[in-house]
Write a protein that holds these residues in place. Structure first.
Motif, PDB file in Angstrom:
ATOM      1  N   ALA A 440       0.816  -1.218   0.000  1.00  0.00           N
ATOM      2  CA  ALA A 440       0.000   0.000   0.000  1.00  0.00           C
ATOM      3  C   ALA A 440       0.841   1.254   0.000  1.00  0.00           C
ATOM      4  O   ALA A 440       0.309   2.355  -0.062  1.00  0.00           O
ATOM      5  CB  ALA A 440      -0.913   0.018   1.238  1.00  0.00           C
ATOM      6  N   VAL A 441       2.178   1.122   0.081  1.00  0.00           N
ATOM      7  CA  VAL A 441       3.054   2.289   0.150  1.00  0.00           C
ATOM      8  C   VAL A 441       3.302   2.819  -1.247  1.00  0.00           C
ATOM      9  O   VAL A 441       3.473   2.070  -2.198  1.00  0.00           O
ATOM     10  CB  VAL A 441       4.381   1.908   0.842  1.00  0.00           C
ATOM     11  N   GLU A 442       3.337   4.134  -1.380  1.00  0.00           N
ATOM     12  CA  GLU A 442       3.696   4.736  -2.660  1.00  0.00           C
ATOM     13  C   GLU A 442       5.127   4.353  -2.994  1.00  0.00           C
ATOM     14  O   GLU A 442       5.989   4.284  -2.118  1.00  0.00           O
ATOM     15  CB  GLU A 442       3.575   6.269  -2.579  1.00  0.00           C
ATOM     16  N   GLU A 443       5.427   4.156  -4.288  1.00  0.00           N
ATOM     17  CA  GLU A 443       6.740   3.673  -4.709  1.00  0.00           C
ATOM     18  C   GLU A 443       7.670   4.825  -5.043  1.00  0.00           C
ATOM     19  O   GLU A 443       8.284   4.872  -6.086  1.00  0.00           O
ATOM     20  CB  GLU A 443       6.576   2.744  -5.900  1.00  0.00           C
ATOM     21  N   ASP A 444       7.763   5.795  -4.124  1.00  0.00           N
ATOM     22  CA  ASP A 444       8.649   6.926  -4.359  1.00  0.00           C
ATOM     23  C   ASP A 444      10.099   6.561  -4.075  1.00  0.00           C
ATOM     24  O   ASP A 444      11.021   7.117  -4.648  1.00  0.00           O
ATOM     25  CB  ASP A 444       8.243   8.117  -3.476  1.00  0.00           C
ATOM     26  N   ALA A 506      -2.861  -0.382   6.976  1.00  0.00           N
ATOM     27  CA  ALA A 506      -2.253   0.062   5.716  1.00  0.00           C
ATOM     28  C   ALA A 506      -3.093   1.141   5.052  1.00  0.00           C
ATOM     29  O   ALA A 506      -2.564   2.063   4.442  1.00  0.00           O
ATOM     30  CB  ALA A 506      -2.069  -1.127   4.775  1.00  0.00           C
ATOM     31  N   ALA A 507      -4.420   1.030   5.150  1.00  0.00           N
ATOM     32  CA  ALA A 507      -5.296   2.037   4.561  1.00  0.00           C
ATOM     33  C   ALA A 507      -5.143   3.389   5.235  1.00  0.00           C
ATOM     34  O   ALA A 507      -5.450   4.422   4.638  1.00  0.00           O
ATOM     35  CB  ALA A 507      -6.756   1.574   4.658  1.00  0.00           C
ATOM     36  N   HIS A 508      -4.631   3.412   6.471  1.00  0.00           N
ATOM     37  CA  HIS A 508      -4.384   4.667   7.188  1.00  0.00           C
ATOM     38  C   HIS A 508      -2.935   5.121   7.040  1.00  0.00           C
ATOM     39  O   HIS A 508      -2.490   6.026   7.757  1.00  0.00           O
ATOM     40  CB  HIS A 508      -4.720   4.497   8.673  1.00  0.00           C
ATOM     41  N   GLY A 509      -2.195   4.526   6.133  1.00  0.00           N
ATOM     42  CA  GLY A 509      -0.806   4.921   5.930  1.00  0.00           C
ATOM     43  C   GLY A 509       0.137   4.371   6.969  1.00  0.00           C
ATOM     44  O   GLY A 509       1.254   4.867   7.113  1.00  0.00           O
ATOM     45  N   ALA A 527       0.635   1.204  14.174  1.00  0.00           N
ATOM     46  CA  ALA A 527       1.389   2.466  14.109  1.00  0.00           C
ATOM     47  C   ALA A 527       0.910   3.251  12.895  1.00  0.00           C
ATOM     48  O   ALA A 527       0.994   2.771  11.762  1.00  0.00           O
ATOM     49  CB  ALA A 527       2.882   2.203  14.012  1.00  0.00           C
ATOM     50  N   ILE A 528       0.376   4.453  13.139  1.00  0.00           N
ATOM     51  CA  ILE A 528      -0.085   5.319  12.058  1.00  0.00           C
ATOM     52  C   ILE A 528       0.506   6.702  12.261  1.00  0.00           C
ATOM     53  O   ILE A 528       0.842   7.090  13.384  1.00  0.00           O
ATOM     54  CB  ILE A 528      -1.631   5.402  12.011  1.00  0.00           C
TER      55      ILE A 528
END
Length: 542
Positions: A440-444, A506-509, A527-528
């Motif tokens: 769910a993490v952005e691939e930056d 994961a939906a909350h980052g 952990a959010i």
């Protein structure tokens, strides 16, 4: 008549076979080298045509400079046409042509048919003498008279000869060339080389640009596929087959996802109606004082199990919606402390006489802390953790809800002092939770290889020391515990509850981690970030 699955599969195989055949044909040595040879020949033809035009342009420019107005031949012609014989037999040259000769540093003389000098201007003494016809033929052909570049012009009364300073012109195969023009030749060769190199570089850059433009949408499509999103790309040229294969894979994934969504929705709908009827009858029997104690206790057991099935169906729906991005995260600023106390009070009222003691422990920094959360989803995650503790500790335990804030992170979760899990199973749970969070993490950030889950080092140390239980009792697969993909069943062992918790985190980052308590038991920590996060990005892609 609708086509069967087998017929659809056969229809889908046909374009796949055609693409594979085209790819093999394009990769074959004759086709590949032939295509490249044709492209190379085309580039060579373009360069030859370009060089031809450059040569013509340079020739015209130099010819204009050497043989146009002010050139040796133009001066010779002008003098030959302007020179006239007067009545007394003497020759006279108009002032304009005389000045022109002086300006061009030109000398001239008129030879009779017998080789005698009839007229001269500015001619050096070394050339002023009678000439034999053979001598005239020699300098007329060689272009040099006593090392002076010379030019001739035929007149009715003789031959006009003009000369220019030494080393001012050089005789070429076809005509004279100024020494200055000869000095320009290396520059012209360099110019043609630079232009040819620029054309080759342009062709190379255009080719690379075309490939880059074709690869960019392909990479974006593959990234979207990795996130579980349908894609459609239109590629041309040699990458067309790759684009069609990506579209085919996307269509297959879309059909499978749609079938799974329909299946989950259908099962949920079909289960709800009989479940509601069963719960209604169980509640009525449990409340009927005329029924026997044994029947009423059985009804209460049925009621509790039906409630558990209802929660499982609800978890299945929520997990499916989060996985396919069908349920947006309605995040709003909310305080965590009231949420934890409310959940603790509900469960305390559910077990007023034990065997479970429910506590809420909120740290000082988390007491007034706010986070962007979907309270409904976070409430469900925390209740699932409590239910997991209750379900796996039937003899009773103390369940503690906790929250703390530090370093811009909010840590909340559930800890119990029950029987807990061994380190091998905890490592599996963390590994799968990490996989869900990573998806769910952005691939930056660039990939740095696989990231070991929390407590992985402890797990490896325990395994090396032989402290882990092994054998069938320690692993549901009947093998020694391992983190190999075939043995990653940790979240599945605990039903949908823990898996849903990982997806909600994961939906909350954020992410969820599992560990053993300092005095035993099991601890689950969510952990959010205590900061805004992108609620529009995909929540989870499994």
């Amino acid at each position: 008549m609708k086509p069967t699955d087998a017929a659809r599969a056969r229809q889908a195989e046909k374009p796949a076979r055609r693409r594979a055949e085209r790819a093999r044909r394009n990769a074959s040595a004759p086709f590949f080298f032939g295509k490249q040879a044709i492209a190379f020949a085309a580039v060579c033809v373009v360069l030859l045509v370009l060089d031809l035009f450059l040569y013509i342009g340079i020739a015209i420019y130099e010819n204009t400079q050497a043989f146009g107005y002010g050139s040796p031949k133009s001066v010779t012609r002008a003098v030959g046409e302007a020179l006239v014989q007067e009545s007394d037999g003497a020759y006279a040259l108009p002032a304009d042509e005389a000045d022109w000769m002086d300006y061009e540093q030109c000398w001239g003389m008129l030879l009779s048919e017998q080789g005698d000098v009839l007229w001269s201007r500015n001619a050096p003494d070394a050339v002023l003498h009678p000439y034999e016809l053979s001598e005239v033929a020699v300098f007329s052909r060689s272009g040099y008279l006593n090392d002076f570049p010379c030019f001739v012009w035929k007149r009715d009364d003789g031959l006009l000869v003009t000369g220019f300073p030494k080393d001012s012109y050089a005789m070429s195969v076809v005509s004279y060339l100024p020494q200055e023009s000869l000095g320009h030749m290396p520059l012209y060769a360099l110019l043609i080389f630079v232009i040819d190199a620029a054309v080759l570089y342009l062709v190379y850059m255009v080719s690379k640009r075309r490939v880059a433009k074709s690869i960019a949408p392909m990479i974006e499509a593959l990234d979207e596929l990795a996130r579980g999103k349908p894609v459609h790309v239109q590629l041309k040229g040699s990458l067309r087959d790759v684009g069609e294969s990506i579209n085919a894979a996307s269509a297959v994934m879309r059909r499978k996802d749609e079938a799974r969504r329909r299946w989950v929705s259908g099962v949920s709908h079909d289960v709800r109606t009989p479940l509601a009827i069963s719960m209604g009858h169980a509640e009525r029997i449990a409340a009927d004082e005329a029924a026997g104690d044994e029947a009423r206790e059985s009804a209460r057991i049925i009621e509790r199990q039906n409630a558990r099935i209802r929660d499982l169906v609800s978890d299945l729906n929520i997990a499916s919606k989060l996985e396919y991005d069908m349920q947006p995260v309605e995040a709003r600023p909310a305080r965590i402390a009231p949420l934890l106390r409310s959940i603790a009070a509900d469960y305390a009222n559910t077990y007023p006489e034990g065997p479970f003691a429910i506590e809420a422990d909120v740290g000082d920094e988390a007491r007034d802390a706010e986070a962007l959360i979907d309270e409904r989803l976070m409430d469900r995650a925390l209740r699932n953790l409590i239910d997991n503790a209750v379900r796996h500790n039937e003899s009773g335990c103390t369940v503690r809800l906790f929250a703390d804030a530090h370093d811009g992170q909010l840590a909340l979760g559930v800890a119990d002092d029950g029987k807990g899990l061994d380190e091998a199973l905890i490592a599996r749970l963390n590994h799968e939770a990490e996989a869900i969070a990573s998806s769910a993490v952005e691939e930056d950030e660039p990939a740095q290889g696989p990231v070991p889950p929390p407590h992985y080092d402890e797990y490896r140390a325990a395994a090396a020391a032989g402290a882990l239980r092994t054998g069938p009792a320690a692993s549901p697969c009947g093998e020694e515990p391992t983190l190999a993909p075939k043995d990653l069943v940790g979240l599945n062992e605990h039903g949908l509850g823990l898996s849903l918790v990982a997806r909600i985190a994961a939906a909350h980052g954020g992410r969820v981690g599992f560990s053993s308590g300092p005095e035993g038991g099991f601890v689950a920590t969510i952990a959010i970030p205590l900061r805004p996060f992108d609620t529009q990005r995909p929540a989870v892609v499994a």
